[in-house]
Design a protein around this motif. Structure first.
Motif, PDB file in Angstrom:
ATOM      1  N   LEU A  24       0.813  -1.217   0.000  1.00 13.43           N
ATOM      2  CA  LEU A  24       0.000   0.000   0.000  1.00 13.43           C
ATOM      3  C   LEU A  24       0.846   1.266   0.000  1.00 13.43           C
ATOM      4  O   LEU A  24       0.324   2.364  -0.238  1.00 13.43           O
ATOM      5  CB  LEU A  24      -0.929   0.005   1.216  1.00 13.43           C
ATOM      6  CG  LEU A  24      -1.999  -1.104   1.254  1.00 13.43           C
ATOM      7  CD1 LEU A  24      -2.746  -1.078   2.587  1.00 13.43           C
ATOM      8  CD2 LEU A  24      -2.990  -0.919   0.106  1.00 13.43           C
ATOM      9  N   TYR A  34      -6.781   1.616   8.333  1.00 15.17           N
ATOM     10  CA  TYR A  34      -7.680   1.122   7.273  1.00 15.17           C
ATOM     11  C   TYR A  34      -8.639   0.076   7.832  1.00 15.17           C
ATOM     12  O   TYR A  34      -9.818   0.039   7.494  1.00 15.17           O
ATOM     13  CB  TYR A  34      -6.858   0.501   6.137  1.00 15.17           C
ATOM     14  CG  TYR A  34      -6.177   1.486   5.215  1.00 15.17           C
ATOM     15  CD1 TYR A  34      -6.793   2.680   4.860  1.00 15.17           C
ATOM     16  CD2 TYR A  34      -4.924   1.208   4.674  1.00 15.17           C
ATOM     17  CE1 TYR A  34      -6.165   3.567   4.000  1.00 15.17           C
ATOM     18  CE2 TYR A  34      -4.288   2.095   3.817  1.00 15.17           C
ATOM     19  CZ  TYR A  34      -4.917   3.275   3.489  1.00 15.17           C
ATOM     20  OH  TYR A  34      -4.306   4.163   2.631  1.00 15.17           O
ATOM     21  N   ARG A  64      -7.447   1.200  -5.681  1.00 15.42           N
ATOM     22  CA  ARG A  64      -8.360   2.317  -5.382  1.00 15.42           C
ATOM     23  C   ARG A  64      -7.584   3.535  -4.914  1.00 15.42           C
ATOM     24  O   ARG A  64      -7.884   4.673  -5.291  1.00 15.42           O
ATOM     25  CB  ARG A  64      -9.376   1.900  -4.308  1.00 15.42           C
ATOM     26  CG  ARG A  64     -10.429   0.922  -4.786  1.00 15.42           C
ATOM     27  CD  ARG A  64     -11.665   0.983  -3.900  1.00 15.42           C
ATOM     28  NE  ARG A  64     -11.359   0.743  -2.497  1.00 15.42           N
ATOM     29  CZ  ARG A  64     -11.472  -0.430  -1.882  1.00 15.42           C
ATOM     30  NH1 ARG A  64     -11.858  -1.500  -2.581  1.00 15.42           N
ATOM     31  NH2 ARG A  64     -11.207  -0.559  -0.597  1.00 15.42           N
ATOM     32  N   ASN A  65      -6.590   3.305  -4.074  1.00 14.09           N
ATOM     33  CA  ASN A  65      -5.788   4.425  -3.581  1.00 14.09           C
ATOM     34  C   ASN A  65      -5.067   5.130  -4.710  1.00 14.09           C
ATOM     35  O   ASN A  65      -4.943   6.364  -4.717  1.00 14.09           O
ATOM     36  CB  ASN A  65      -4.785   3.939  -2.539  1.00 14.09           C
ATOM     37  CG  ASN A  65      -5.432   3.616  -1.211  1.00 14.09           C
ATOM     38  OD1 ASN A  65      -6.610   3.933  -0.998  1.00 14.09           O
ATOM     39  ND2 ASN A  65      -4.697   2.989  -0.298  1.00 14.09           N
ATOM     40  N   ARG A  66      -4.575   4.343  -5.696  1.00 16.79           N
ATOM     41  CA  ARG A  66      -3.896   4.967  -6.838  1.00 16.79           C
ATOM     42  C   ARG A  66      -4.875   5.780  -7.673  1.00 16.79           C
ATOM     43  O   ARG A  66      -4.545   6.870  -8.145  1.00 16.79           O
ATOM     44  CB  ARG A  66      -3.215   3.897  -7.690  1.00 16.79           C
ATOM     45  CG  ARG A  66      -1.957   3.311  -7.064  1.00 16.79           C
ATOM     46  CD  ARG A  66      -1.146   2.518  -8.073  1.00 16.79           C
ATOM     47  NE  ARG A  66      -1.837   1.324  -8.516  1.00 16.79           N
ATOM     48  CZ  ARG A  66      -1.735   0.144  -7.925  1.00 16.79           C
ATOM     49  NH1 ARG A  66      -0.969  -0.003  -6.857  1.00 16.79           N
ATOM     50  NH2 ARG A  66      -2.384  -0.910  -8.401  1.00 16.79           N
ATOM     51  N   ASP A  68      -7.656   7.165  -6.553  1.00 13.66           N
ATOM     52  CA  ASP A  68      -8.016   8.356  -5.775  1.00 13.66           C
ATOM     53  C   ASP A  68      -6.900   9.381  -5.803  1.00 13.66           C
ATOM     54  O   ASP A  68      -7.141  10.585  -5.889  1.00 13.66           O
ATOM     55  CB  ASP A  68      -8.323   7.975  -4.321  1.00 13.66           C
ATOM     56  CG  ASP A  68      -9.604   7.164  -4.191  1.00 13.66           C
ATOM     57  OD1 ASP A  68     -10.375   7.124  -5.186  1.00 13.66           O
ATOM     58  OD2 ASP A  68      -9.823   6.563  -3.132  1.00 13.66           O
ATOM     59  N   ARG A 400     -14.896   7.067   2.266  1.00 16.09           N
ATOM     60  CA  ARG A 400     -13.865   7.139   1.229  1.00 16.09           C
ATOM     61  C   ARG A 400     -13.425   8.581   0.993  1.00 16.09           C
ATOM     62  O   ARG A 400     -12.347   8.820   0.455  1.00 16.09           O
ATOM     63  CB  ARG A 400     -14.368   6.527  -0.069  1.00 16.09           C
ATOM     64  CG  ARG A 400     -15.468   7.313  -0.768  1.00 16.09           C
ATOM     65  CD  ARG A 400     -16.056   6.536  -1.922  1.00 16.09           C
ATOM     66  NE  ARG A 400     -17.050   7.325  -2.639  1.00 16.09           N
ATOM     67  CZ  ARG A 400     -16.950   7.676  -3.908  1.00 16.09           C
ATOM     68  NH1 ARG A 400     -15.901   7.327  -4.615  1.00 16.09           N
ATOM     69  NH2 ARG A 400     -17.898   8.367  -4.486  1.00 16.09           N
TER      70      ARG A 400
END
Length: 422
Positions: A24, A34, A64-66, A68, A400
């Protein structure tokens, strides 16, 4: 990434906290954050003391983090949120793929709202509120000072309606839609009537008319009002809508999400803009020309209200539709001419097109409404859009919308403040 790649090749293997943190790109303590926020599941193996994590779930969170991160300030883009509701493309906008201006021109506000909520036609849709909710909301609003703004009245009415609804924490689609169909007419009914003896019957626009104007209902003007409500139902991620989605992301109930939107709407750069344009129009009508009025505004360093929109290079499509309807209302002619004078005079300095706030101002001035009427219309209309966005957000992962702050203060450690002097 060397630890990450072999893990992907062995789906049965679980990751340690350290390996999860590396995948992550965060610190180990962030991994547990998280977990506490429900974004990641953990499990302790039999006989073990440390938590382990599912490879595929970790990789999905990393993806998802990338995504976002690609839409956050400082990454070369702007915050973006997936939505199926409104598309703004060029100088047009669409509700679920349908031209919003045509939809609002041909259908009632209630029908437009139902389309935005469900994507299904709802011919003849009507909204009604139970007497208990209306009575409680009216009682709360009537207790407010006379000078209270429309948005404050609507916010109080929303809170009162929420207090009366024991099922407000049910966030299922059916429950939220039922809330919307009751809340919107409750908000209208809670506003004090301008005309004595006004009866709450007919379309929502007809019921709202008696809260905005002391004049008898004019069918041409009523059509403008109903169309304005439909046009203003949604407009992508305006500031108030983003606030609603943040609240819904935290799983606030629909009433609380609407309250969040109303709190942002009251700003002079958002829902209250039409009131500023209303006063400007009155000044121009009083002076007989826009030249001295615009000159005074520019001299004071103020932005000319009712002109320009950051999302449209040409004329705001909502304004275009309303102006076309207002041209069919004889009593609107003086205000229309004043609005055109404002646009033409300002164009000598900066070429800006009229936006929906100026069109609303022409309508409210022409129909003998107060300057705050445009704000009321905007708030009632946009409540339907807020509900639609809350529904979308309830379908996303919770919390989120939690950006990280970019700290620019003093670097720690710093000495404790106010230490006793010896």
């Amino acid at each position: 990434m060397r630890d990450h790649e072999p893990a992907a090749g062995r789906p049965g293997r679980r990751l340690t906290t350290r390996e999860t943190a590396e995948v992550l790109g965060v610190k180990p303590e962030t991994v547990y954050a998280y977990v506490s926020r429900g974004l990641l599941g953990s499990r302790r193996e039999p006989g073990g003391r440390a938590s382990t994590f599912d490879v595929r779930e970790v990789e999905e969170l990393a993806r998802r983090n990338r995504r976002d991160a690609a839409g956050t300030p400082g990454s070369g883009g702007e915050l973006s949120v997936r939505t199926r509701l409104t598309l703004i493309d060029g100088d047009r906008y669409y509700f679920r793929g349908v031209d919003a201006t045509e939809l609002a021109a041909r259908h009632s506000y209630e029908e437009v709202a139902e389309w935005l909520w469900t994507g299904r036609p709802a011919p003849g849709a009507t909204f009604t509120a139970p007497g208990t909710a209306v009575a409680l909301a009216r009682h709360a609003v009537d207790a407010l000072p006379e000078h209270t703004s429309p948005t404050d009245r609507l916010r109080v009415a929303t809170i009162a309606a929420a207090a009366e609804d024991p099922l407000r924490f049910d966030l299922s689609e059916e429950a939220v839609l039922n809330t919307a169909r009751v809340l919107i007419p409750t908000l209208v009914a809670a506003l004090p009537p301008v005309r004595p003896g006004h009866r709450d019957e007919g379309s929502l626009a007809r019921r709202l008319w008696g809260r905005l104007s002391g004049r008898p209902v004019d069918e041409d003007c009523l059509r403008v009002l109903d169309t304005a409500l439909g046009l203003l139902t949604d407009h992508d991620l305006a500031a108030s809508t983003l606030a609603v989605r943040v609240a819904a992301s935290a799983r606030a109930h629909a009433y609380a999400a609407v309250s969040a939107g109303l709190g942002v709407l009251e700003g002079p750069l958002h829902g209250a803009s039409s009131g500023l344009a209303h006063r400007l129009l009155l000044d121009v009508l009083d002076q007989g020309t826009a030249v001295p009025v615009i000159a005074d505004e520019l001299r004071a360093g103020r932005r000319i209200p009712g002109l320009g929109h950051r999302l449209y290079t040409g004329e705001d499509p909502r304004a275009r539709v309303l102006f076309a309807l207002l041209e069919q209302v004889p009593r609107a002619e003086p205000a229309l001419l004043a609005a055109r004078d404002i646009v033409a005079t300002t164009a000598r300095h900066t070429p800006l097109h009229a936006n929906v706030d100026l069109a609303l101002a022409v309508f409210t001035v022409s129909c003998g409404m107060p300057a705050s009427a445009g704000e009321t219309i905007f708030a009632v209309a946009r409540t339907a859009g807020w509900i639609a966005h809350a529904l979308e957000e309830y379908g996303e992962r919770p919390l989120r919308m939690r950006p990280s702050g970019h700290y620019v203060g003093p670097r720690p450690p710093q000495p404790l403040p106010y230490q006793a002097q010896h």
